[in-house]
Design an enzyme around this catalytic site. Sequence first.
Site, PDB file in Angstrom:
ATOM      1  N   GLU A 224       0.876  -1.175   0.000  1.00  0.00           N
ATOM      2  CA  GLU A 224       0.000   0.000   0.000  1.00  0.00           C
ATOM      3  C   GLU A 224       0.913   1.224   0.000  1.00  0.00           C
ATOM      4  O   GLU A 224       1.988   1.200   0.603  1.00  0.00           O
ATOM      5  CB  GLU A 224      -0.915   0.004   1.224  1.00  0.00           C
ATOM      6  CG  GLU A 224      -1.832  -1.208   1.338  1.00  0.00           C
ATOM      7  CD  GLU A 224      -2.760  -1.397   0.162  1.00  0.00           C
ATOM      8  OE1 GLU A 224      -3.056  -0.396  -0.536  1.00  0.00           O
ATOM      9  OE2 GLU A 224      -3.197  -2.539  -0.077  1.00  0.00           O
TER      10      GLU A 224
ATOM     11  N   ASP B 143       3.266  -2.293  -7.934  1.00  0.00           N
ATOM     12  CA  ASP B 143       4.007  -2.681  -6.728  1.00  0.00           C
ATOM     13  C   ASP B 143       5.515  -2.709  -6.977  1.00  0.00           C
ATOM     14  O   ASP B 143       6.285  -2.115  -6.219  1.00  0.00           O
ATOM     15  CB  ASP B 143       3.532  -4.058  -6.231  1.00  0.00           C
ATOM     16  CG  ASP B 143       2.082  -4.041  -5.817  1.00  0.00           C
ATOM     17  OD1 ASP B 143       1.801  -3.730  -4.643  1.00  0.00           O
ATOM     18  OD2 ASP B 143       1.217  -4.298  -6.667  1.00  0.00           O
TER      19      ASP B 143
ATOM     20  N   HIS C 245      -7.402  -3.815   0.376  1.00  0.00           N
ATOM     21  CA  HIS C 245      -6.446  -2.742   0.675  1.00  0.00           C
ATOM     22  C   HIS C 245      -5.766  -2.941   2.031  1.00  0.00           C
ATOM     23  O   HIS C 245      -5.303  -1.970   2.642  1.00  0.00           O
ATOM     24  CB  HIS C 245      -7.098  -1.353   0.587  1.00  0.00           C
ATOM     25  CG  HIS C 245      -7.535  -1.008  -0.803  1.00  0.00           C
ATOM     26  ND1 HIS C 245      -6.694  -1.061  -1.895  1.00  0.00           N
ATOM     27  CD2 HIS C 245      -8.741  -0.621  -1.291  1.00  0.00           C
ATOM     28  CE1 HIS C 245      -7.361  -0.717  -2.969  1.00  0.00           C
ATOM     29  NE2 HIS C 245      -8.597  -0.451  -2.639  1.00  0.00           N
TER      30      HIS C 245
ATOM     31  N   ASP D 136      -4.490  -8.796   0.657  1.00  0.00           N
ATOM     32  CA  ASP D 136      -4.450  -8.725  -0.809  1.00  0.00           C
ATOM     33  C   ASP D 136      -3.409  -9.688  -1.385  1.00  0.00           C
ATOM     34  O   ASP D 136      -3.620 -10.274  -2.454  1.00  0.00           O
ATOM     35  CB  ASP D 136      -4.156  -7.294  -1.267  1.00  0.00           C
ATOM     36  CG  ASP D 136      -5.381  -6.384  -1.164  1.00  0.00           C
ATOM     37  OD1 ASP D 136      -6.465  -6.899  -0.823  1.00  0.00           O
ATOM     38  OD2 ASP D 136      -5.254  -5.180  -1.416  1.00  0.00           O
TER      39      ASP D 136
END
Length: 205
Positions: free
Chosen positions: A12, A104, A160, A165
């Site tokens: 995140e 990511d 999230h 995830d």
Amino acid sequence: MEKQQYLFIDFEFTMPEKSIKFKGFYPEIIEVGIVAVVGDSIREQFSSYVVPRKFSTLSRRCKSFLHISQEQVNNGISFYDLMKKLENISTGYQNTVVTWGNMDMKVLKDNCQKAQIPFTLHCNEVDLSMEYKRFFGDKNQTGLWKAVREYGREGTGKHHRALDDALTTYHIFKLVEQDKKYMGKSNPPTIGDLIDMSKLLNKFA
């Protein structure tokens, strides 16, 4: 010969307020979830908040969207410790990193560059969202939790949250791999399957 290891990773990131431009802003990792899989077994799971280096104060939008507090992030590990963890968890294996989307790994590499820390994670990279799109012939990329629901399943935990995830990505990966094997095993139809020979013979009798 090193064993194959799959690292299902989710991060995140920080985000600016919609109405305010932060000079020089770039997204920084503030939460990490890793699921290390060897064979058919989860070898290790890791979850932690990460302290951002450049923009240490989270925006209201970021806290609201991710449901992350400033205190949680302040008590996280440093970005340097995150890279050490990735190095340790990957050592001794031939690694393939699987993420949902390409952001990511892009942000991870960019954060390394900004922090002047070498990117030492030697791995193949798989964007599972693109694999999913190609396999099912979708025109658009599908969101992670929409994809798992299309399989008639529910995601793990809360959307999230980095580890949840990462686990959901792992579950979709297994489902897609099962479908690929099923499609690979199906034999092409023979001419006998395509034509009812008894009807054909009767026609010419």
